[in-house]
Motif scaffolding. Structure first.
Motif, mmCIF file in Angstrom:
data_model
loop_
_atom_site.group_PDB
_atom_site.id
_atom_site.type_symbol
_atom_site.label_atom_id
_atom_site.label_comp_id
_atom_site.label_asym_id
_atom_site.label_seq_id
_atom_site.Cartn_x
_atom_site.Cartn_y
_atom_site.Cartn_z
ATOM 1 N N LYS A 114 8.937 6.623 4.339
ATOM 2 C CA LYS A 114 8.780 7.198 3.026
ATOM 3 C C LYS A 114 9.846 7.232 2.146
ATOM 4 C CE LYS A 114 7.027 11.730 1.509
ATOM 5 N NZ LYS A 114 6.586 13.183 1.928
ATOM 6 N N ALA B 54 2.648 9.499 6.061
ATOM 7 C CA ALA B 54 1.321 10.172 6.741
ATOM 8 C C ALA B 54 1.233 9.498 8.156
ATOM 9 C CB ALA B 54 0.052 9.937 5.962
ATOM 10 N N GLU C 136 -5.282 2.946 -6.573
ATOM 11 C CA GLU C 136 -3.881 3.240 -6.431
ATOM 12 C C GLU C 136 -3.173 2.326 -7.589
ATOM 13 O OE1 GLU C 136 -0.490 1.300 -3.282
ATOM 14 O OE2 GLU C 136 -1.891 2.787 -2.482
ATOM 15 N N ARG D 41 3.634 4.265 2.883
ATOM 16 C CA ARG D 41 4.882 4.619 2.074
ATOM 17 C C ARG D 41 4.656 6.168 1.814
ATOM 18 N NH1 ARG D 41 3.987 -0.501 1.114
ATOM 19 N NH2 ARG D 41 5.680 -1.773 1.244
ATOM 20 N N SER D 42 3.627 6.851 2.514
ATOM 21 C CA SER D 42 3.585 8.189 2.189
ATOM 22 C C SER D 42 3.722 9.135 3.137
ATOM 23 C CB SER D 42 2.006 8.414 1.989
ATOM 24 O OG SER D 42 1.401 8.259 3.168
ATOM 25 N N SER E 147 0.862 -1.013 -0.068
ATOM 26 C CA SER E 147 -0.148 -0.166 -0.160
ATOM 27 C C SER E 147 0.916 1.122 -0.130
ATOM 28 C CB SER E 147 -1.083 0.001 1.113
ATOM 29 O OG SER E 147 -1.576 1.077 1.436
ATOM 30 N N GLN E 148 0.321 2.169 -0.857
ATOM 31 C CA GLN E 148 1.284 3.577 -0.774
ATOM 32 C C GLN E 148 0.829 4.228 0.307
ATOM 33 O OE1 GLN E 148 3.350 3.900 -3.173
ATOM 34 N NE2 GLN E 148 3.895 5.944 -2.661
ATOM 35 N N GLU E 149 -0.357 4.062 1.048
ATOM 36 C CA GLU E 149 -0.518 4.874 2.309
ATOM 37 C C GLU E 149 0.490 4.423 3.214
ATOM 38 O OE1 GLU E 149 -3.675 5.293 5.742
ATOM 39 O OE2 GLU E 149 -4.569 4.626 3.964
#
Length: 381
Positions: free
Chosen positions: A360, A143, A185, A140-141, A136-138
């Motif tokens: 990130k 956030a 995504e 790796r963001s 998941s990109q979340e």
């Protein structure tokens, strides 16, 4: 962040698997409490083969560390709670692991809860979230705090597929994914990758969780209308298996590509003979290779602990080994000090494969490979 109190009557998870029997050194002090690491994973249900492989491999890595004195004389203990591949159960399990079991970190989450529920729960409880089986990109963001990825992300795998299909002359690619944030995504990543190479996205279609009879016919007709030469499969493994069966019956004869989190043994077991020729991206070293030190070391580890070698167990072996390294470097065994050690943990050369945690910003290049599932039920490079 303060851990939330667990309300009385909160439903307990079905399974708590504790660590293997301690192999204490003679000088160990039995009164020292263990260092508890929490895990939520499907150890029952259709995805149990993957969840169990991750759990058993992690237990074996911790057993080896405990036999060498543990962490300052304290055993490492893995607490595994079964979520049956349901994200809502994962959220409950995180609270149990934090409040009831006093875990200082969460490790090796697998399945539907790994992508979002586990990470958000870890942030709420103030725990490091280490080596989830998620692209998941979340995660790796940047956030969410204290996220420590080991594997390459979905964007990396999609980029690899786009590059490979372009190299072999495929110009029309389709995508089947779920209609949720992860599916969007994958869609955005594939669109960017194929357009960059002059390819076209022949069809984009969504399918619901587990590929119900309500969404399957529309997904099949939508993809076939685009006449793709290859289809990227990004839905959950149940929906993916049902889609492959349906689209083959409808006459599709092209290629299939799938991501590492989809194209494991749970998918190939469901597809049976139809899995032959399926291309799967992989983000861990090939576990059956004897040509590299990591392959030989891992096979010896599996033989010693009577484990089945697989991509899942290989990934768990790498992640758990790095976690032990961080525990040994931590100035004290608390979530904050462990996070500090994880932040400063240097990359480790496992012998032909360099592993490092990242949030990130990457510390080593994305490592993706492509395998094909054969008629005799094996992955080959």
């Amino acid at each position: 962040m303060r851990r939330r109190s667990l309300l009385l009557g909160l439903p307990a998870a079905a399974l708590a698997a504790r660590s293997l029997p301690a192999r204490a050194l003679p000088a160990r002090t039995a009164a020292l409490p263990p260092v508890r690491i929490g895990q939520s994973a499907p150890v029952s249900g259709p995805l149990a083969r993957v969840g169990t492989a991750v759990r058993e491999t992690t237990l074996a890595v911790f057993a080896d560390a405990n036999a060498q004195g543990g962490i300052g004389g304290r055993d490492i203990e893995l607490i595994t709670l079964d979520d049956e591949d349901h994200a809502e159960r994962t959220a409950v399990n995180v609270k149990l692991l934090a409040a009831q079991h006093q875990a200082i970190a969460l490790f090796g989450f697998v399945g539907a809860g790994a992508h979002r529920a586990g990470a958000r729960g870890a942030a709420e409880e103030g725990l490091p979230y280490v080596a989830p089986f998620s692209g998941s990109q979340e995660l790796r963001s940047g956030a969410l705090p204290w996220i420590y990825n080991l594997r390459a992300g979905h964007v990396d795998e999609i980029e690899y597929i786009a590059r490979h299909t372009h190299q072999i002359g495929i110009r029309r690619v389709g995508l089947v994914a779920e209609y949720n944030s992860q599916g969007w995504e994958l869609r955005d990543a594939l669109m960017a990758s194929v357009e960059q190479r002059g390819q076209s996205l022949a069809a984009i279609t969504s399918i619901d969780h587990e590929g119900s009879r309500y969404s399957l016919p529309g997904a099949v007709s939508s993809v076939l209308a685009g006449n793709p030469q290859a289809i990227v499969l990004g839905a959950d493994y149940v929906a993916t298996a049902r889609f492959v069966d349906a689209v083959r019956q409808a006459g599709y004869t092209g290629l299939f590509y799938t991501l590492s989190t989809v194209g494991g043994h749970a998918l190939t077991d469901m597809l049976g003979a139809q899995a032959a020729g399926l291309s799967v991206t992989q983000v861990a070293p090939f576990p059956w290779s004897s040509s590299s030190p990591i392959g030989r070391h891992f096979q010896a580890f599996c033989a010693r602990h009577k484990l089945e070698a697989s991509f899942a167990s290989m990934e768990a072996y790498l992640g758990a080994t790095l976690l032990v390294d961080a525990l040994r470097r931590a100035r004290e065994l608390s979530p904050a000090r462990l996070a500090e050690a994880l932040d400063n943990l240097p990359p480790r050369d496992f012998g032909g494969w360099v592993g490092a945690f990242y949030g990130k910003t990457r510390r080593v290049p994305a490592q993706v490979d492509l395998t094909v599932f054969t008629r005799n039920g094996k992955f080959v490079k």
